[in-house]
Design an enzyme around this catalytic site. Structure first.
Site, PDB file in Angstrom:
ATOM      1  N   GLY A  67       5.051   7.493  -1.953  1.00 46.45           N
ATOM      2  CA  GLY A  67       5.787   8.103  -0.860  1.00 46.45           C
ATOM      3  C   GLY A  67       5.116   9.351  -0.324  1.00 46.45           C
ATOM      4  O   GLY A  67       4.103   9.822  -0.838  1.00 46.45           O
ATOM      5  N   GLY A  68       5.711   9.918   0.735  1.00 47.63           N
ATOM      6  CA  GLY A  68       5.203  11.138   1.354  1.00 47.63           C
ATOM      7  C   GLY A  68       4.538  10.870   2.687  1.00 47.63           C
ATOM      8  O   GLY A  68       4.381   9.722   3.115  1.00 47.63           O
ATOM      9  N   LEU A 122       1.292  -0.103   1.985  1.00 48.89           N
ATOM     10  CA  LEU A 122       1.005  -0.415   0.590  1.00 48.89           C
ATOM     11  C   LEU A 122       2.297  -0.606  -0.209  1.00 48.89           C
ATOM     12  O   LEU A 122       2.360  -1.441  -1.113  1.00 48.89           O
ATOM     13  CB  LEU A 122       0.142   0.685  -0.029  1.00 48.89           C
ATOM     14  CG  LEU A 122      -1.168   0.986   0.693  1.00 48.89           C
ATOM     15  CD1 LEU A 122      -2.021   1.944  -0.118  1.00 48.89           C
ATOM     16  CD2 LEU A 122      -1.947  -0.292   0.991  1.00 48.89           C
ATOM     17  N   TYR A 169      -3.949  17.041   3.717  1.00 50.87           N
ATOM     18  CA  TYR A 169      -3.529  15.858   2.960  1.00 50.87           C
ATOM     19  C   TYR A 169      -4.241  15.824   1.609  1.00 50.87           C
ATOM     20  O   TYR A 169      -3.627  15.573   0.563  1.00 50.87           O
ATOM     21  CB  TYR A 169      -3.853  14.604   3.786  1.00 50.87           C
ATOM     22  CG  TYR A 169      -3.505  13.304   3.134  1.00 50.87           C
ATOM     23  CD1 TYR A 169      -2.197  12.839   3.112  1.00 50.87           C
ATOM     24  CD2 TYR A 169      -4.494  12.509   2.556  1.00 50.87           C
ATOM     25  CE1 TYR A 169      -1.879  11.619   2.519  1.00 50.87           C
ATOM     26  CE2 TYR A 169      -4.184  11.300   1.965  1.00 50.87           C
ATOM     27  CZ  TYR A 169      -2.881  10.857   1.949  1.00 50.87           C
ATOM     28  OH  TYR A 169      -2.570   9.657   1.356  1.00 50.87           O
ATOM     29  N   ILE A 216      12.236   6.963   3.265  1.00 54.95           N
ATOM     30  CA  ILE A 216      13.051   7.624   4.280  1.00 54.95           C
ATOM     31  C   ILE A 216      13.267   6.694   5.472  1.00 54.95           C
ATOM     32  O   ILE A 216      14.155   6.890   6.291  1.00 54.95           O
ATOM     33  CB  ILE A 216      12.397   8.949   4.711  1.00 54.95           C
ATOM     34  CG1 ILE A 216      13.437   9.853   5.387  1.00 54.95           C
ATOM     35  CG2 ILE A 216      11.175   8.714   5.594  1.00 54.95           C
ATOM     36  CD1 ILE A 216      12.971  11.281   5.569  1.00 54.95           C
ATOM     37  N   LYS A 243      -2.991  16.105  -2.541  1.00 57.14           N
ATOM     38  CA  LYS A 243      -3.353  15.181  -3.617  1.00 57.14           C
ATOM     39  C   LYS A 243      -3.910  15.937  -4.818  1.00 57.14           C
ATOM     40  O   LYS A 243      -3.642  15.572  -5.975  1.00 57.14           O
ATOM     41  CB  LYS A 243      -4.359  14.150  -3.113  1.00 57.14           C
ATOM     42  CG  LYS A 243      -3.823  13.234  -2.018  1.00 57.14           C
ATOM     43  CD  LYS A 243      -2.572  12.493  -2.463  1.00 57.14           C
ATOM     44  CE  LYS A 243      -2.090  11.520  -1.391  1.00 57.14           C
ATOM     45  NZ  LYS A 243      -0.846  10.809  -1.787  1.00 57.14           N
ATOM     46  N   HIS A 291      -9.366  11.597  -0.677  1.00 53.34           N
ATOM     47  CA  HIS A 291      -9.387  12.856   0.052  1.00 53.34           C
ATOM     48  C   HIS A 291      -9.220  14.076  -0.858  1.00 53.34           C
ATOM     49  O   HIS A 291      -9.394  15.208  -0.408  1.00 53.34           O
ATOM     50  CB  HIS A 291      -8.371  12.819   1.182  1.00 53.34           C
ATOM     51  CG  HIS A 291      -8.648  11.703   2.138  1.00 53.34           C
ATOM     52  ND1 HIS A 291      -9.838  11.610   2.826  1.00 53.34           N
ATOM     53  CD2 HIS A 291      -7.932  10.591   2.464  1.00 53.34           C
ATOM     54  CE1 HIS A 291      -9.834  10.495   3.557  1.00 53.34           C
ATOM     55  NE2 HIS A 291      -8.693   9.877   3.355  1.00 53.34           N
ATOM     56  N   SER A 343       1.709  10.169   5.143  1.00 52.53           N
ATOM     57  CA  SER A 343       0.553   9.331   4.825  1.00 52.53           C
ATOM     58  C   SER A 343      -0.646   9.582   5.723  1.00 52.53           C
ATOM     59  O   SER A 343      -1.619   8.835   5.684  1.00 52.53           O
ATOM     60  CB  SER A 343       0.954   7.855   4.916  1.00 52.53           C
ATOM     61  OG  SER A 343       1.411   7.530   6.219  1.00 52.53           O
ATOM     62  N   ASP A 360      15.533  11.001   0.964  1.00 56.69           N
ATOM     63  CA  ASP A 360      14.501  12.014   1.194  1.00 56.69           C
ATOM     64  C   ASP A 360      14.141  12.629  -0.154  1.00 56.69           C
ATOM     65  O   ASP A 360      14.969  13.288  -0.789  1.00 56.69           O
ATOM     66  CB  ASP A 360      15.034  13.084   2.145  1.00 56.69           C
ATOM     67  CG  ASP A 360      13.999  14.150   2.484  1.00 56.69           C
ATOM     68  OD1 ASP A 360      12.907  14.141   1.872  1.00 56.69           O
ATOM     69  OD2 ASP A 360      14.295  14.991   3.346  1.00 56.69           O
TER      70      ASP A 360
END
Length: 273
Positions: free
Chosen positions: A72-73, A15, A136, A35, A140, A113, A75, A51
């Site tokens: 980011g992060g 994305l 995950y 990263i 969020k 999620h 996924s 980072d």
């Protein structure tokens, strides 16, 4: 857009790569970070490998930026320690750096999620309590809570996009309700950087599908008008799966495969699916 200088995180991801192409022509400066390696910057784009978990690195990234698009992060679902280090502690570092630098707005890629354990027969709005379906998803929920805190305490605005299933095309029955096209995703991000006042807004990211899990009444001010629809793929999807198992949690809950108990070390589905 009302912001000239924009930081895009997660810019090497699926994305993020789409957003790089869409955002660069609309801003004065796009700083894209990940990263992982990136390539082929636009004329007004700066590529920075970093980072986000490092506060000093985050402070350098946000310097001079008016807004942040945070995709980011990690996924995919994985162990809580990894999620905590990257998606929770790293996200807090980014928000604190943004606050200290005077950033005005963040667009945050939240996810279905965060509310994945609602039944697929339910239609919910942004005021429904969160029901995360995974480590995950917990991250969020944390992100949305952090966004609310930084708005209430510091006036840093955020649009949290609970992205459904953002893929090139829908591929299963659940996607008939949750699919978000790339173009519609970009429209939500663009609108989130254009509306004069958002405070902390939660918006559900889905295209113009005739069936849906979500009611966006509390995000009407964003002005999102989806153009694509999973309905165009309905016959193809139903033919491929004519007799779904209604007892399978994938077909029962809005979070799909993420609601399964044993799915570590990672899901085979896209993070926002």
């Amino acid at each position: 857009m009302i912001y000239k200088n924009v930081l895009l995180t997660g810019a090497a991801g699926l994305l993020g790569t789409v957003l790089r192409r869409r955002l660069a022509p609309q801003v004065a400066k796009l700083r894209s970070t990940d990263i992982a390696d990136m390539a082929d910057p636009a004329a007004n784009e700066e590529l920075v490998k970093a980072d986000l978990g490092d506060l000093s690195a985050a402070q350098k990234l946000v310097d001079g930026m008016d807004a942040i698009v945070h995709f980011g992060g990690l996924s995919k679902e994985t162990d809580f320690g990894s999620i905590c280090r990257v998606n929770i502690a790293g996200f807090q570092s980014l928000y604190e750096a943004a606050h200290l630098a005077g950033v005005k707005r963040i667009v945050f890629a939240s996810s279905v999620h965060a509310i994945g354990f609602y039944d697929q027969t339910e239609v919910i709005d942004a005021h429904a309590p969160t029901r995360p379906d995974s480590n995950y998803g917990i991250a969020k929920v944390f992100g949305e809570g952090l966004a609310q805190l930084y708005w209430d305490k510091f006036g840093l605005e955020t649009v949290s996009i609970r992205i459904g299933s953002c893929e090139a095309k829908p591929s299963n029955r659940r996607h008939l309700l949750s699919w978000l096209s790339f173009d519609d995703m970009c429209q939500i991000v663009e609108r989130s950087l254009t509306v004069p006042r958002v405070k902390h807004t939660i918006i559900y990211g889905a295209s113009r599908n005739s069936a849906t899990f979500w009611d966006n009444r509390y995000a009407a001010h964003i002005g999102y008008r989806p153009q694509d629809s999973a309905d165009d793929y309905r016959n193809e999807i139903l033919a491929a799966d004519p007799l779904p198992d209604r007892e399978d949690v994938v077909n029962r809950f809005q979070g799909g495969i993420f609601t399964r108990w044993n799915m570590l070390p990672q899901s085979t589905e896209e993070p926002t699916g």
